[in-house]
Scaffold this motif. Structure first.
Motif, PDB file in Angstrom:
ATOM      1  N   THR A   1       0.836  -1.204   0.000  1.00  0.00           N
ATOM      2  CA  THR A   1       0.000   0.000   0.000  1.00  0.00           C
ATOM      3  C   THR A   1       0.872   1.257   0.000  1.00  0.00           C
ATOM      4  OG1 THR A   1      -1.790  -1.146   1.154  1.00  0.00           O
ATOM      5  CG2 THR A   1      -1.785   1.261   1.269  1.00  0.00           C
ATOM      6  N   GLY A   2       1.891   1.266   0.834  1.00  0.00           N
ATOM      7  CA  GLY A   2       2.802   2.414   0.853  1.00  0.00           C
ATOM      8  C   GLY A   2       3.494   2.623  -0.481  1.00  0.00           C
ATOM      9  N   TRP A   3       3.906   1.519  -1.077  1.00  0.00           N
ATOM     10  CA  TRP A   3       4.573   1.577  -2.386  1.00  0.00           C
ATOM     11  C   TRP A   3       3.613   2.108  -3.447  1.00  0.00           C
ATOM     12  CZ3 TRP A   3       6.427  -3.428  -5.236  1.00  0.00           C
ATOM     13  CH2 TRP A   3       7.422  -3.116  -6.143  1.00  0.00           C
ATOM     14  N   GLY A   4       2.382   1.634  -3.430  1.00  0.00           N
ATOM     15  CA  GLY A   4       1.383   2.093  -4.397  1.00  0.00           C
ATOM     16  C   GLY A   4       1.014   3.552  -4.180  1.00  0.00           C
ATOM     17  N   LEU A   5       0.866   3.955  -2.918  1.00  0.00           N
ATOM     18  CA  LEU A   5       0.534   5.350  -2.626  1.00  0.00           C
ATOM     19  C   LEU A   5       1.662   6.293  -3.030  1.00  0.00           C
ATOM     20  CD1 LEU A   5      -1.319   5.046   0.798  1.00  0.00           C
ATOM     21  CD2 LEU A   5      -2.302   5.531  -1.455  1.00  0.00           C
ATOM     22  N   ARG A   6       2.895   5.857  -2.812  1.00  0.00           N
ATOM     23  CA  ARG A   6       4.029   6.678  -3.250  1.00  0.00           C
ATOM     24  C   ARG A   6       3.973   6.915  -4.756  1.00  0.00           C
ATOM     25  NH1 ARG A   6       9.732   4.533  -4.596  1.00  0.00           N
ATOM     26  NH2 ARG A   6       8.307   3.426  -5.934  1.00  0.00           N
ATOM     27  N   ASP A   7       3.617   5.866  -5.507  1.00  0.00           N
ATOM     28  CA  ASP A   7       3.513   5.996  -6.958  1.00  0.00           C
ATOM     29  C   ASP A   7       2.377   6.935  -7.366  1.00  0.00           C
ATOM     30  OD1 ASP A   7       5.607   4.257  -7.155  1.00  0.00           O
ATOM     31  OD2 ASP A   7       4.431   2.560  -7.896  1.00  0.00           O
ATOM     32  N   LEU A   8       1.307   7.007  -6.563  1.00  0.00           N
ATOM     33  CA  LEU A   8       0.208   7.919  -6.863  1.00  0.00           C
ATOM     34  C   LEU A   8       0.548   9.357  -6.498  1.00  0.00           C
ATOM     35  CD1 LEU A   8      -2.921   5.895  -5.704  1.00  0.00           C
ATOM     36  CD2 LEU A   8      -2.341   6.562  -8.030  1.00  0.00           C
ATOM     37  N   VAL A   9       1.228   9.537  -5.366  1.00  0.00           N
ATOM     38  CA  VAL A   9       1.535  10.883  -4.872  1.00  0.00           C
ATOM     39  C   VAL A   9       2.721  11.502  -5.617  1.00  0.00           C
ATOM     40  CG1 VAL A   9       2.286  12.176  -2.833  1.00  0.00           C
ATOM     41  CG2 VAL A   9       0.563  10.395  -2.612  1.00  0.00           C
ATOM     42  N   ALA A  10       3.734  10.699  -5.917  1.00  0.00           N
ATOM     43  CA  ALA A  10       4.944  11.203  -6.590  1.00  0.00           C
ATOM     44  C   ALA A  10       5.294  10.294  -7.770  1.00  0.00           C
ATOM     45  CB  ALA A  10       6.095  11.260  -5.600  1.00  0.00           C
ATOM     46  N   PRO A  11       4.505  10.363  -8.847  1.00  0.00           N
ATOM     47  CA  PRO A  11       4.723   9.440  -9.959  1.00  0.00           C
ATOM     48  C   PRO A  11       5.942   9.755 -10.829  1.00  0.00           C
ATOM     49  CG  PRO A  11       2.965  10.943 -10.508  1.00  0.00           C
ATOM     50  CD  PRO A  11       3.355  11.223  -9.082  1.00  0.00           C
ATOM     51  N   VAL A  12       6.406  10.996 -10.821  1.00  0.00           N
ATOM     52  CA  VAL A  12       7.538  11.368 -11.672  1.00  0.00           C
ATOM     53  C   VAL A  12       8.822  10.861 -11.032  1.00  0.00           C
ATOM     54  CG1 VAL A  12       8.838  13.265 -12.693  1.00  0.00           C
ATOM     55  CG2 VAL A  12       6.341  13.371 -12.597  1.00  0.00           C
ATOM     56  N   ARG A  13       9.548  10.018 -11.770  1.00  0.00           N
ATOM     57  CA  ARG A  13      10.786   9.436 -11.250  1.00  0.00           C
ATOM     58  C   ARG A  13      12.024  10.167 -11.763  1.00  0.00           C
ATOM     59  NH1 ARG A  13       7.818   7.667  -8.267  1.00  0.00           N
ATOM     60  NH2 ARG A  13       7.423   5.522  -7.718  1.00  0.00           N
ATOM     61  N   LEU A  14      11.919  10.776 -12.930  1.00  0.00           N
ATOM     62  CA  LEU A  14      13.087  11.412 -13.530  1.00  0.00           C
ATOM     63  C   LEU A  14      12.615  12.568 -14.397  1.00  0.00           C
ATOM     64  CD1 LEU A  14      16.187  11.272 -14.107  1.00  0.00           C
ATOM     65  CD2 LEU A  14      15.632   9.720 -15.980  1.00  0.00           C
ATOM     66  N   ALA A  15      13.276  13.692 -14.277  1.00  0.00           N
ATOM     67  CA  ALA A  15      12.967  14.853 -15.104  1.00  0.00           C
ATOM     68  C   ALA A  15      14.278  15.469 -15.571  1.00  0.00           C
ATOM     69  CB  ALA A  15      12.143  15.873 -14.326  1.00  0.00           C
ATOM     70  N   VAL A  16      14.239  16.068 -16.743  1.00  0.00           N
ATOM     71  CA  VAL A  16      15.429  16.709 -17.298  1.00  0.00           C
ATOM     72  C   VAL A  16      15.054  18.102 -17.784  1.00  0.00           C
ATOM     73  CG1 VAL A  16      15.065  15.715 -19.597  1.00  0.00           C
ATOM     74  CG2 VAL A  16      17.348  16.432 -18.934  1.00  0.00           C
ATOM     75  N   ASP A  17      15.963  19.026 -17.609  1.00  0.00           N
ATOM     76  CA  ASP A  17      15.806  20.383 -18.135  1.00  0.00           C
ATOM     77  C   ASP A  17      17.190  20.872 -18.546  1.00  0.00           C
ATOM     78  OD1 ASP A  17      17.158  21.585 -15.914  1.00  0.00           O
ATOM     79  OD2 ASP A  17      15.308  21.603 -14.770  1.00  0.00           O
ATOM     80  N   PRO A  18      17.296  22.064 -19.053  1.00  0.00           N
ATOM     81  CA  PRO A  18      18.608  22.532 -19.529  1.00  0.00           C
ATOM     82  C   PRO A  18      19.691  22.577 -18.453  1.00  0.00           C
ATOM     83  CG  PRO A  18      16.875  23.935 -20.386  1.00  0.00           C
ATOM     84  CD  PRO A  18      16.230  23.013 -19.392  1.00  0.00           C
ATOM     85  N   THR A  19      19.315  22.660 -17.191  1.00  0.00           N
ATOM     86  CA  THR A  19      20.316  22.789 -16.132  1.00  0.00           C
ATOM     87  C   THR A  19      20.758  21.457 -15.552  1.00  0.00           C
ATOM     88  OG1 THR A  19      18.644  23.057 -14.412  1.00  0.00           O
ATOM     89  CG2 THR A  19      19.423  25.067 -15.520  1.00  0.00           C
ATOM     90  N   GLY A  20      19.989  20.381 -15.776  1.00  0.00           N
ATOM     91  CA  GLY A  20      20.354  19.082 -15.229  1.00  0.00           C
ATOM     92  C   GLY A  20      19.168  18.144 -15.123  1.00  0.00           C
ATOM     93  N   ILE A  21      19.259  17.222 -14.179  1.00  0.00           N
ATOM     94  CA  ILE A  21      18.196  16.242 -13.993  1.00  0.00           C
ATOM     95  C   ILE A  21      17.671  16.316 -12.559  1.00  0.00           C
ATOM     96  CG2 ILE A  21      19.063  14.668 -15.760  1.00  0.00           C
ATOM     97  CD1 ILE A  21      20.275  12.972 -13.537  1.00  0.00           C
ATOM     98  N   THR A  22      16.440  15.874 -12.394  1.00  0.00           N
ATOM     99  CA  THR A  22      15.822  15.809 -11.075  1.00  0.00           C
ATOM    100  C   THR A  22      15.473  14.359 -10.799  1.00  0.00           C
ATOM    101  OG1 THR A  22      14.946  18.027 -11.357  1.00  0.00           O
ATOM    102  CG2 THR A  22      13.967  16.691  -9.624  1.00  0.00           C
ATOM    103  N   VAL A  23      15.921  13.856  -9.653  1.00  0.00           N
ATOM    104  CA  VAL A  23      15.745  12.458  -9.277  1.00  0.00           C
ATOM    105  C   VAL A  23      15.074  12.388  -7.908  1.00  0.00           C
ATOM    106  CG1 VAL A  23      17.740  11.678 -10.618  1.00  0.00           C
ATOM    107  CG2 VAL A  23      18.039  12.343  -8.230  1.00  0.00           C
ATOM    108  N   PRO A  24      14.476  11.236  -7.575  1.00  0.00           N
ATOM    109  CA  PRO A  24      13.904  11.092  -6.230  1.00  0.00           C
ATOM    110  C   PRO A  24      14.990  11.144  -5.163  1.00  0.00           C
ATOM    111  CG  PRO A  24      13.105   9.359  -7.702  1.00  0.00           C
ATOM    112  CD  PRO A  24      14.210  10.065  -8.411  1.00  0.00           C
ATOM    113  N   ALA A  25      14.631  11.705  -4.022  1.00  0.00           N
ATOM    114  CA  ALA A  25      15.518  11.728  -2.853  1.00  0.00           C
ATOM    115  C   ALA A  25      14.657  11.337  -1.663  1.00  0.00           C
ATOM    116  CB  ALA A  25      16.119  13.116  -2.670  1.00  0.00           C
ATOM    117  N   GLY A  26      14.619  10.073  -1.363  1.00  0.00           N
ATOM    118  CA  GLY A  26      13.718   9.594  -0.334  1.00  0.00           C
ATOM    119  C   GLY A  26      12.389   9.204  -0.953  1.00  0.00           C
ATOM    120  N   LEU A  27      11.376   9.051  -0.111  1.00  0.00           N
ATOM    121  CA  LEU A  27      10.087   8.591  -0.613  1.00  0.00           C
ATOM    122  C   LEU A  27       9.343   9.641  -1.416  1.00  0.00           C
ATOM    123  CD1 LEU A  27       8.679   6.461   2.330  1.00  0.00           C
ATOM    124  CD2 LEU A  27       9.452   5.684   0.090  1.00  0.00           C
TER     125      LEU A  27
END
Length: 147
Positions: A53-79
């Motif tokens: 349930t916690g794993w599934g809720l995390r995926d619903l609340v914070a579904p984006v795992r990786l993002a990229v923009d001109p300055t770099g990348i954004t990754v998960p840090a914790g849950l």
């Protein structure tokens, strides 16, 4: 390439969190149904259901795992938090193909020297090799990038 066109993000496929939540309900129900007077089975079923349930809720609340923009990348840090890594921090972007020990298929690895970030197809909702190519393209087109 215009810098605003390289911003992109990858997320968990929409159905995956619901699959995890359904699995949690099933595990809990099985733990209760198969208890047969044994108090340990429902407890273990409840613990497994809580984790799913916690794993599934995390995926619903914070579904984006990786993002990229001109300055770099954004990754998960914790849950639920995220960390932006400037391109200067990223040492390598690689795709490794592993098999055995339950880990099959390609995995995207982003190495910063201080941390290693691993992403599977289920984390990204896309082929890790395609995501690696997109990251390399974004990095090459960034200000101060190697391209």
């Amino acid at each position: 390439m215009a810098y605003d066109t390289i911003a992109q993000q990858w997320r968990v496929p929409l159905g995956l969190p619901f699959l995890k939540l359904a699995a949690a309900a099933s595990v809990l129900a099985l733990g209760i149904l198969l208890a047969a007077g044994d108090p340990l089975r429902p407890v273990l079923g409840g613990l497994a259901a809580a984790v799913l349930t916690g794993w599934g809720l995390r995926d619903l609340v914070a579904p984006v795992r990786l993002a990229v923009d001109p300055t770099g990348i954004t990754v998960p840090a914790g849950l639920l938090s995220r960390r932006h890594l400037a391109w200067s921090m990223v040492e390598t972007i690689q795709v490794h193909r592993r098999s055995g020990r339950g880990l099959a298929g390609p995995t995207l690895e982003i190495d910063t020297g201080d941390s290693l970030h691993l992403f599977s197809r289920l984390d990204l909702g896309a082929d890790p090799a395609e995501v690696a190519d997109a990251l390399r393209t974004a990095r090459a087109g960034s200000p101060g990038g190697p391209g």
